[in-house]
Design a protein around this motif. Sequence first.
Motif, short mmCIF file in Angstrom:
data_model
loop_
_atom_site.label_atom_id
_atom_site.label_comp_id
_atom_site.label_asym_id
_atom_site.label_seq_id
_atom_site.Cartn_x
_atom_site.Cartn_y
_atom_site.Cartn_z
N VAL A 139 16.95 0.81 0.52
CA VAL A 139 15.57 1.22 0.28
C VAL A 139 15.50 1.83 -1.12
O VAL A 139 16.35 2.65 -1.48
CB VAL A 139 15.11 2.29 1.30
CG1 VAL A 139 13.66 2.70 1.03
CG2 VAL A 139 15.24 1.78 2.71
N ALA A 140 14.50 1.42 -1.90
CA ALA A 140 14.33 2.01 -3.22
C ALA A 140 12.86 2.28 -3.47
O ALA A 140 11.99 1.58 -2.94
CB ALA A 140 14.88 1.08 -4.31
N ALA A 141 12.58 3.32 -4.26
CA ALA A 141 11.20 3.66 -4.57
C ALA A 141 11.13 4.30 -5.94
O ALA A 141 12.02 5.03 -6.36
CB ALA A 141 10.64 4.60 -3.51
N VAL A 142 10.05 4.01 -6.66
CA VAL A 142 9.80 4.59 -7.98
C VAL A 142 8.36 5.07 -8.02
O VAL A 142 7.45 4.37 -7.58
CB VAL A 142 9.97 3.56 -9.12
CG1 VAL A 142 9.87 4.24 -10.47
CG2 VAL A 142 11.26 2.80 -9.00
N VAL A 157 5.87 2.43 -6.03
CA VAL A 157 6.32 1.09 -5.67
C VAL A 157 7.67 1.23 -4.96
O VAL A 157 8.50 2.05 -5.32
CB VAL A 157 6.44 0.14 -6.88
CG1 VAL A 157 5.07 -0.28 -7.37
CG2 VAL A 157 7.24 0.77 -7.98
N SER A 158 7.84 0.44 -3.92
CA SER A 158 9.01 0.59 -3.08
C SER A 158 9.42 -0.77 -2.54
O SER A 158 8.60 -1.68 -2.42
CB SER A 158 8.67 1.55 -1.94
OG SER A 158 9.74 1.63 -1.04
N ALA A 159 10.70 -0.90 -2.21
CA ALA A 159 11.19 -2.15 -1.65
C ALA A 159 12.28 -1.86 -0.63
O ALA A 159 13.00 -0.86 -0.72
CB ALA A 159 11.73 -3.05 -2.76
N ILE A 160 12.37 -2.72 0.37
CA ILE A 160 13.45 -2.64 1.34
C ILE A 160 14.16 -3.99 1.37
O ILE A 160 13.51 -5.03 1.52
CB ILE A 160 12.92 -2.31 2.76
CG1 ILE A 160 12.16 -0.98 2.76
CG2 ILE A 160 14.07 -2.28 3.77
CD1 ILE A 160 11.49 -0.65 4.08
N ASN A 161 15.46 -3.95 1.19
CA ASN A 161 16.26 -5.16 1.29
C ASN A 161 16.89 -5.16 2.68
O ASN A 161 17.76 -4.35 2.97
CB ASN A 161 17.32 -5.15 0.19
CG ASN A 161 18.16 -6.41 0.17
OD1 ASN A 161 18.13 -7.20 1.12
ND2 ASN A 161 18.90 -6.60 -0.90
N LYS A 204 0.87 -1.17 0.00
CA LYS A 204 0.00 0.00 0.00
C LYS A 204 0.89 1.21 0.00
O LYS A 204 1.96 1.20 0.62
CB LYS A 204 -0.86 0.04 1.26
CG LYS A 204 -2.15 -0.73 1.18
CD LYS A 204 -2.88 -0.56 2.50
CE LYS A 204 -4.12 -1.42 2.56
NZ LYS A 204 -4.72 -1.35 3.92
N SER A 205 0.44 2.24 -0.66
CA SER A 205 1.31 3.39 -0.81
C SER A 205 0.48 4.66 -0.91
O SER A 205 -0.58 4.68 -1.52
CB SER A 205 2.13 3.19 -2.09
OG SER A 205 2.72 4.40 -2.47
N LYS A 252 12.10 -2.34 -13.33
CA LYS A 252 11.87 -3.37 -14.33
C LYS A 252 10.57 -4.13 -14.04
O LYS A 252 9.82 -4.46 -14.93
CB LYS A 252 13.06 -4.34 -14.35
CG LYS A 252 13.32 -4.92 -15.75
CD LYS A 252 14.52 -5.84 -15.75
CE LYS A 252 15.83 -5.10 -15.75
NZ LYS A 252 16.98 -6.00 -15.48
N GLU A 253 10.35 -4.36 -12.74
CA GLU A 253 9.14 -5.11 -12.36
C GLU A 253 7.87 -4.30 -12.53
O GLU A 253 6.79 -4.84 -12.60
CB GLU A 253 9.24 -5.54 -10.88
CG GLU A 253 10.12 -6.74 -10.67
CD GLU A 253 10.33 -7.04 -9.20
OE1 GLU A 253 11.13 -7.93 -8.91
OE2 GLU A 253 9.70 -6.37 -8.35
#
Lengths: 186, 309
Positions: A64-67, A54-58, A32-33, B29-30
């Motif tokens: 942390v990355a977000a687009v 869209v975002s992700a945390i490794n 959710k964003s 990319k996804e």
Amino acid sequence: MVKHLLLSLVFVFSGSLYVVAQSNTSMYKSIKSSVQFFSETPIENIDAISKSMVSAINTSNQNVAAVIAIKTFHFNNAFMEEHFNEKYMESDKYPKATFSGLINEKINFKEPGSYKITVTGKLNIHGVEKVRTISGTLTIDPSMKLNLHTTFDVKLVDHHIEVPQLVMQKVAEVIRVTIDEVYEMQ
Amino acid sequence: MLKKIIFSFALLFSLKGWAQDDLLRTLEKENPPTTDHTIASFKGTRLINLHTIETLGKGSLDFRISHRFGDFSTGTNNLWGLDGPATLRLGFDYSVTDRFTVGIGRSSYGKLIDGFLKYRILRQTNNEDVPISITGLATMNITTLIDPNKNITGVDQYQFFSSRISYLYQLMIARKFNQKLTLQIAPTLIHYNLVQNLNDKNDMFSLAGSGRFKITRSLSITGEYALRVTRYTVQQSTLYHNVASVGIDIETGGHVFQVFVTNATAINEVQAIPYTTTSWQKGEIRLGFNISRVFGIHAHKKGNKDKKW
């Protein structure tokens, strides 16, 4: 020689395995964003919202990355939305904004709780990259979902976003951005 | 041996480094961008006298004032037409969806009430999958004039209500070539239930071309030309003239302000395209302006406040 080559290959292979394994077990992705921004001037307050970041945390490297696609921001006034895309953000030329950085504090993602965090990384808006340290709150709830809340300011000049004189008084020079994300383990 | 180990480590680290930086790239990319429609082919839903392919976003209410002054050729005493006689159209456009707009208006010239339906059939995309935009327009126009010769001749030309009605069907095809240049061509069919002159045809076909060239972010040069293709009246080239207009678009926050010079007195296309009696060659041109004020009455603001997501 062959031995060395083999050794190298083993190294490389184990390295890539390591990467794959890490990313498979420790990746959180946003489910959710909400990204809102707010421009406040005595004449007019303007706000817009997008729910499409869209975002992700490794968790293994605390990356942390977000687009976000700029055109997913919606305004109450569709006309203003077009101006925003056409004149200020030049969305046809720079369709998205991105962020990629590292969490500075060591977080134990297995421990529920609320953590004050700072993230240092590259914020790219309008094709202009700035290194920023953004602070926020990361809440790990008992079901191991992550909630991220952050508010930060974006100066238009920093990203070469020009406001024509005609509407200068209506658009703030500093835009306040508020982000709320919910992440789930992948 | 040592060299090889270093080499291996280098490879290993480069891989790891690649993985870290790549989180953003993986995300991108996804999540490939969804269809990216080309925006702002024109600044407004009208260019000068004619429609453009543009429609406004869902829930926009557009209040439009269109004004044409008198002829330049009337000279100094008439302040080159600024004293009049002027014509005016007031109108409201409402965007039901992002693609579908309805509108009503009334022009002082010919006491004409008009209503239209406008639909964006095709939208140009930035990835060139769709190279052009197509929008369809249908208008119905009702004159509320009282026949001036009614008492003299004893015959009312508007005896039947249907005689007051005319229609226009237009298919607009446009391409935004780059950030500055947009061109549009629009095959146009105009139908009058009752024609003005004895031997006139009820249907006439016209080809309208429009263009805009952006000079600065808020300023564009615009131009329009409506070529009458079919023979619909006896005095086609002597009494009536093609409509040509040039102007500028100025844009501020919620307004578009258009100032231009045109030879058409009428504002509505069904009057301007076939029945413009004034010509550029005789200096029978006039100053005109369109003002558009857009109100966003589709409030998703409430939703924002109620829920965070």
